[in-house]
Enzyme design. Structure first.
Site, PDB file in Angstrom:
ATOM      1  N   GLU A   3      -3.630   3.412   0.881  1.00 52.55           N
ATOM      2  CA  GLU A   3      -4.585   2.629   1.688  1.00 52.55           C
ATOM      3  C   GLU A   3      -5.130   3.446   2.841  1.00 52.55           C
ATOM      4  O   GLU A   3      -4.368   4.000   3.645  1.00 52.55           O
ATOM      5  CB  GLU A   3      -3.875   1.378   2.232  1.00 52.55           C
ATOM      6  CG  GLU A   3      -4.740   0.529   3.149  1.00 52.55           C
ATOM      7  CD  GLU A   3      -4.075  -0.784   3.556  1.00 52.55           C
ATOM      8  OE1 GLU A   3      -2.821  -0.833   3.607  1.00 52.55           O
ATOM      9  OE2 GLU A   3      -4.807  -1.744   3.825  1.00 52.55           O
TER      10      GLU A   3
ATOM     11  N   TYR B 238       1.716  -2.219  -9.549  1.00 52.08           N
ATOM     12  CA  TYR B 238       3.067  -2.747  -9.311  1.00 52.08           C
ATOM     13  C   TYR B 238       3.626  -3.218 -10.647  1.00 52.08           C
ATOM     14  O   TYR B 238       3.063  -4.127 -11.266  1.00 52.08           O
ATOM     15  CB  TYR B 238       3.010  -3.926  -8.322  1.00 52.08           C
ATOM     16  CG  TYR B 238       2.136  -3.628  -7.115  1.00 52.08           C
ATOM     17  CD1 TYR B 238       2.649  -3.000  -5.983  1.00 52.08           C
ATOM     18  CD2 TYR B 238       0.769  -3.940  -7.144  1.00 52.08           C
ATOM     19  CE1 TYR B 238       1.829  -2.695  -4.905  1.00 52.08           C
ATOM     20  CE2 TYR B 238      -0.053  -3.641  -6.063  1.00 52.08           C
ATOM     21  CZ  TYR B 238       0.474  -3.016  -4.955  1.00 52.08           C
ATOM     22  OH  TYR B 238      -0.348  -2.712  -3.898  1.00 52.08           O
TER      23      TYR B 238
ATOM     24  N   HIS C 218     -10.099  -5.191   2.411  1.00 51.58           N
ATOM     25  CA  HIS C 218     -10.524  -6.293   3.283  1.00 51.58           C
ATOM     26  C   HIS C 218     -11.148  -5.700   4.532  1.00 51.58           C
ATOM     27  O   HIS C 218     -10.948  -4.523   4.833  1.00 51.58           O
ATOM     28  CB  HIS C 218      -9.328  -7.179   3.654  1.00 51.58           C
ATOM     29  CG  HIS C 218      -8.133  -6.383   4.138  1.00 51.58           C
ATOM     30  ND1 HIS C 218      -8.014  -5.913   5.429  1.00 51.58           N
ATOM     31  CD2 HIS C 218      -7.029  -5.929   3.482  1.00 51.58           C
ATOM     32  CE1 HIS C 218      -6.887  -5.236   5.553  1.00 51.58           C
ATOM     33  NE2 HIS C 218      -6.273  -5.211   4.376  1.00 51.58           N
TER      34      HIS C 218
ATOM     35  N   HIS D 203      -6.488  -8.471   8.625  1.00 49.50           N
ATOM     36  CA  HIS D 203      -7.430  -9.060   7.665  1.00 49.50           C
ATOM     37  C   HIS D 203      -8.524  -9.652   8.535  1.00 49.50           C
ATOM     38  O   HIS D 203      -8.428 -10.783   8.997  1.00 49.50           O
ATOM     39  CB  HIS D 203      -6.744 -10.125   6.805  1.00 49.50           C
ATOM     40  CG  HIS D 203      -5.631  -9.556   5.975  1.00 49.50           C
ATOM     41  ND1 HIS D 203      -4.591 -10.284   5.473  1.00 49.50           N
ATOM     42  CD2 HIS D 203      -5.405  -8.282   5.558  1.00 49.50           C
ATOM     43  CE1 HIS D 203      -3.779  -9.507   4.782  1.00 49.50           C
ATOM     44  NE2 HIS D 203      -4.251  -8.275   4.832  1.00 49.50           N
TER      45      HIS D 203
ATOM     46  N   GLU E 110      -7.585   0.058  -0.779  1.00 52.80           N
ATOM     47  CA  GLU E 110      -6.147   0.091  -1.047  1.00 52.80           C
ATOM     48  C   GLU E 110      -5.776  -0.296  -2.475  1.00 52.80           C
ATOM     49  O   GLU E 110      -5.113  -1.314  -2.695  1.00 52.80           O
ATOM     50  CB  GLU E 110      -5.411  -0.808  -0.047  1.00 52.80           C
ATOM     51  CG  GLU E 110      -5.975  -2.217   0.114  1.00 52.80           C
ATOM     52  CD  GLU E 110      -5.159  -3.047   1.090  1.00 52.80           C
ATOM     53  OE1 GLU E 110      -3.939  -3.124   0.911  1.00 52.80           O
ATOM     54  OE2 GLU E 110      -5.748  -3.607   2.037  1.00 52.80           O
TER      55      GLU E 110
ATOM     56  N   HIS F 233       3.964  -8.171   0.130  1.00 54.84           N
ATOM     57  CA  HIS F 233       4.206  -8.240   1.575  1.00 54.84           C
ATOM     58  C   HIS F 233       5.724  -8.322   1.818  1.00 54.84           C
ATOM     59  O   HIS F 233       6.222  -9.242   2.466  1.00 54.84           O
ATOM     60  CB  HIS F 233       3.463  -9.421   2.213  1.00 54.84           C
ATOM     61  CG  HIS F 233       1.995  -9.155   2.389  1.00 54.84           C
ATOM     62  ND1 HIS F 233       1.097 -10.098   2.826  1.00 54.84           N
ATOM     63  CD2 HIS F 233       1.266  -8.040   2.203  1.00 54.84           C
ATOM     64  CE1 HIS F 233      -0.119  -9.570   2.880  1.00 54.84           C
ATOM     65  NE2 HIS F 233      -0.044  -8.317   2.495  1.00 54.84           N
TER      66      HIS F 233
ATOM     67  N   ASP G 198      -4.326   0.145   9.426  1.00 51.06           N
ATOM     68  CA  ASP G 198      -3.649  -0.488   8.287  1.00 51.06           C
ATOM     69  C   ASP G 198      -3.557   0.546   7.161  1.00 51.06           C
ATOM     70  O   ASP G 198      -4.388   0.574   6.270  1.00 51.06           O
ATOM     71  CB  ASP G 198      -4.442  -1.732   7.841  1.00 51.06           C
ATOM     72  CG  ASP G 198      -3.828  -2.419   6.626  1.00 51.06           C
ATOM     73  OD1 ASP G 198      -2.671  -2.113   6.287  1.00 51.06           O
ATOM     74  OD2 ASP G 198      -4.514  -3.267   6.021  1.00 51.06           O
TER      75      ASP G 198
ATOM     76  N   ARG H 294       0.895   2.036  -3.708  1.00 51.41           N
ATOM     77  CA  ARG H 294      -0.370   1.644  -3.053  1.00 51.41           C
ATOM     78  C   ARG H 294      -0.771   2.790  -2.144  1.00 51.41           C
ATOM     79  O   ARG H 294       0.095   3.414  -1.517  1.00 51.41           O
ATOM     80  CB  ARG H 294      -0.191   0.331  -2.271  1.00 51.41           C
ATOM     81  CG  ARG H 294      -1.443  -0.111  -1.536  1.00 51.41           C
ATOM     82  CD  ARG H 294      -1.425  -1.593  -1.119  1.00 51.41           C
ATOM     83  NE  ARG H 294      -0.433  -1.932  -0.112  1.00 51.41           N
ATOM     84  CZ  ARG H 294       0.655  -2.643  -0.318  1.00 51.41           C
ATOM     85  NH1 ARG H 294       0.927  -3.090  -1.529  1.00 51.41           N
ATOM     86  NH2 ARG H 294       1.505  -2.920   0.660  1.00 51.41           N
TER      87      ARG H 294
ATOM     88  N   HIS I 238      -3.739  -7.923  -6.061  1.00 50.13           N
ATOM     89  CA  HIS I 238      -4.586  -8.048  -4.863  1.00 50.13           C
ATOM     90  C   HIS I 238      -5.921  -7.331  -5.055  1.00 50.13           C
ATOM     91  O   HIS I 238      -6.096  -6.553  -5.984  1.00 50.13           O
ATOM     92  CB  HIS I 238      -3.852  -7.528  -3.613  1.00 50.13           C
ATOM     93  CG  HIS I 238      -3.487  -6.068  -3.668  1.00 50.13           C
ATOM     94  ND1 HIS I 238      -4.420  -5.060  -3.537  1.00 50.13           N
ATOM     95  CD2 HIS I 238      -2.292  -5.443  -3.831  1.00 50.13           C
ATOM     96  CE1 HIS I 238      -3.806  -3.887  -3.611  1.00 50.13           C
ATOM     97  NE2 HIS I 238      -2.508  -4.089  -3.805  1.00 50.13           N
TER      98      HIS I 238
ATOM     99  N   ASP J 118       3.659   0.490   4.430  1.00 52.83           N
ATOM    100  CA  ASP J 118       2.369  -0.108   4.819  1.00 52.83           C
ATOM    101  C   ASP J 118       2.558  -0.584   6.255  1.00 52.83           C
ATOM    102  O   ASP J 118       3.237  -1.581   6.505  1.00 52.83           O
ATOM    103  CB  ASP J 118       2.051  -1.280   3.875  1.00 52.83           C
ATOM    104  CG  ASP J 118       0.721  -1.950   4.190  1.00 52.83           C
ATOM    105  OD1 ASP J 118       0.137  -1.675   5.260  1.00 52.83           O
ATOM    106  OD2 ASP J 118       0.275  -2.779   3.370  1.00 52.83           O
TER     107      ASP J 118
ATOM    108  N   ASP K 254      14.890 -21.130  26.798  1.00 51.32           N
ATOM    109  CA  ASP K 254      13.761 -20.696  27.630  1.00 51.32           C
ATOM    110  C   ASP K 254      13.247 -19.319  27.210  1.00 51.32           C
ATOM    111  O   ASP K 254      12.611 -18.617  27.983  1.00 51.32           O
ATOM    112  CB  ASP K 254      14.181 -20.687  29.111  1.00 51.32           C
ATOM    113  CG  ASP K 254      15.448 -19.867  29.328  1.00 51.32           C
ATOM    114  OD1 ASP K 254      16.059 -19.424  28.320  1.00 51.32           O
ATOM    115  OD2 ASP K 254      15.820 -19.666  30.491  1.00 51.32           O
TER     116      ASP K 254
HETATM  117  N1  GLY Z   1      -1.005  -4.648   5.459  1.00 53.87           N
HETATM  118  C1  GLY Z   1      -1.518  -5.725   4.713  1.00 53.87           C
HETATM  119  C2  GLY Z   1      -2.627  -5.318   3.862  1.00 53.87           C
HETATM  120  O1  GLY Z   1      -2.738  -4.143   3.547  1.00 53.87           O
HETATM  121  O2  GLY Z   1      -3.473  -6.089   3.519  1.00 53.87           O
HETATM  122 MN    MN Z   2      -4.750  -3.754   4.020  1.00 57.65          MN
HETATM  123 MN    MN Z   3      -1.790  -2.528   4.514  1.00 59.88          MN
END
Ligand code: GLY
Ligand code: MN
Ligand code: MN
Length: 440
Positions: free
Chosen positions: A413, A393, A359, A366, A389, A248, A276, A411, A355, A265, A45
């Site tokens: 960001e 890597y 975004h 996202h 960002e 991730h 973010d 990274r 990447h 991050d 539960d």
């Molecule tokens: N935290 C995920 C990204 O930066 O897209």
């Molecule tokens: Mn991001």
């Molecule tokens: Mn991020």
């Protein structure tokens, strides 16, 4: 659920905007159907911690699970909600439920019913609509419920000659609205970014050799919750050494070692908006010469990308700027060999920067909104928010990169609001210069 502290007019304003936008698109007699998230059971539960579906919350402010909202712009009963029954025993264990009366009074619904009545009532509410906006194929259970309703409507419209109601994407129509932040929404996003910044500063202060990534994650959670954030906007990434090359990384369970960088991050939510931010800094408080050289180049690239954000620019252009900068660095460091232009044409960088440059950002990390319009990359416009960002890597098992660079992940960001004349960096107060990172 708790009585909300939110400014409830925000939800009404969003519904008005949506009504106006459908009318500008000359869409008449449409209905939008949005299902709340379900409470998912973790064991017996005990449920997983619940967060409301973003679009459902965006239009209603209602945080109870297992509800459905129907918006029929222009009708006398425009806002209708289906909610869980009040239940004294359940409320003793799990907390207050608003019921139909609460939905009308506190959430300004024109009408409210219990969920049990959904399929019958929904059929008559949708029967005369010209189209239905619904997020088809996201959830098989909701699809099955809607199928039953469409079949009921078919029976109700017997011999009328009408076909099945056309279904359009609710995700797209609401997403396009969410993409442009109102001034109230900008204030909420700013606050989420401020709390996120404070979380990162606390992490930088506490980080030290021998500490576990998880303990550092705890520092972030402690700080953001102290500042009133209910939760992270996504699972925080606390990645030391070569863990940073997993984009991730979720484990957050290793010890931070002398000489390593840590990539953090993490983002805090505030009233359903999230920050973010990523920062990468030396665990022992001092960059090595190699780390300093590469971090310094990535920082200059990140700053030039932030400076380039303004109305009219596209993600495609920003991506090209990023991949050129990273490819030049990879050549300079002896990771890639050849002409930069040719290496870009061959997409040789993708192994080291898998990447994109960023975004959209808002209530989801996202966030919603179309990135292409009529097959072309969409130009940024005032009111949009996005992340910038760039990263690099170098896998630990890379066989071509110089040994000293293997396992390096960086990274940086920030969260950027596009304005009429350029942009505002909402996370500018989060330290990122070499001097600040070595000091903090
Ligand atoms: N935290 C995920 C990204 O930066 O897209
Ligand atoms: Mn991001
Ligand atoms: Mn991020």
């Amino acid at each position: 659920m708790r009585k909300p502290n939110y400014n409830m007019t925000l939800f009404e304003e969003r519904r008005i905007r949506l009504r106006e936008s459908l009318s500008e698109q000359k869409v008449k007699d449409a209905a939008i159907v949005i299902f709340a998230n379900r409470e998912l059971i973790r064991n017996n539960d005990v449920p997983y911690s619940f967060r409301q579906d973003t679009n459902f919350f965006y239009l209603t402010g209602f945080e109870e699970p297992d509800s459905v909202y129907i918006f029929r712009p222009g009708h006398k009963e425009e806002n209708i909600m289906f909610v869980r029954k009040k239940d004294a025993l359940k409320e003793t264990w799990e907390g207050f439920r608003y019921g139909t009366e609460g939905a009308r009074k506190e959430f300004f619904m024109d009408d409210a019913f219990y969920l049990e009545e959904f399929s019958t009532k929904a059929a008559s509410l949708l029967k005369d609509c010209s189209r239905v906006y619904f997020d088809l194929f996201s959830d098989p259970q909701n699809d099955a419920t809607m199928k039953t309703i469409f079949e009921k409507i078919k029976n109700l419209n017997h011999r009328s000659g009408r076909g099945t109601l056309p279904v359009f994407s609710s995700k797209e129509v609401i997403g396009e609205q969410r993409l442009f932040k109102s001034s109230d929404e900008v204030a909420l996003l700013k606050k989420a970014c401020e709390i996120t910044t404070q979380g990162h500063i606390a992490v930088m202060k506490e980080a030290k050799v021998g500490m576990n990534e998880r303990a550092l994650h705890g520092v972030f959670l402690n700080e953001i919750m102290k500042q009133g954030s209910p939760r992270e906007g996504y699972g925080g990434i606390f990645a030391t050494g070569s863990n940073a090359t997993t984009l991730h990384y979720v484990f957050n369970d290793e010890e931070m070692k002398d000489g390593e960088l840590i990539l953090v991050d993490a983002g805090a939510e505030h009233e359903f908006f999230t920050g973010d931010i990523t920062r990468t800094f030396p665990v022992n408080g001092k960059f090595s010469d190699t780390q300093k050289r590469i971090y310094g180049t990535m920082l200059e690239l990140q700053k030039s990308l932030v400076a380039a954000v303004k109305p009219g620019v596209t993600f495609k252009e920003l991506n090209s700027q990023m991949t050129r900068g990273v490819t030049e660095l990879l050549v300079k460091e002896g990771v890639l060999q050849g002409e930069v232009d040719e290496l870009i044409d061959q997409q040789s960088f993708t192994k080291y920067i898998p990447h994109g440059v960023g975004h959209f950002l808002g209530m989801d990390v996202h966030d919603a909104g179309l990135t292409m319009l009529k097959g072309e990359p969409r130009p940024l416009a005032a009111g949009m928010a996005l992340t910038i960002e760039p990263g690099i890597y170098i896998p630990a098992d890379d066989e071509v990169a110089p040994k000293a660079l293997r396992g390096l992940g960086i990274r940086i960001e920030d969260n950027i609001l596009v304005t009429e004349n350029g942009n505002i960096n909402l996370t500018a107060d989060c330290p990122k210069s070499i001097e600040e990172l070595e000091r903090s």
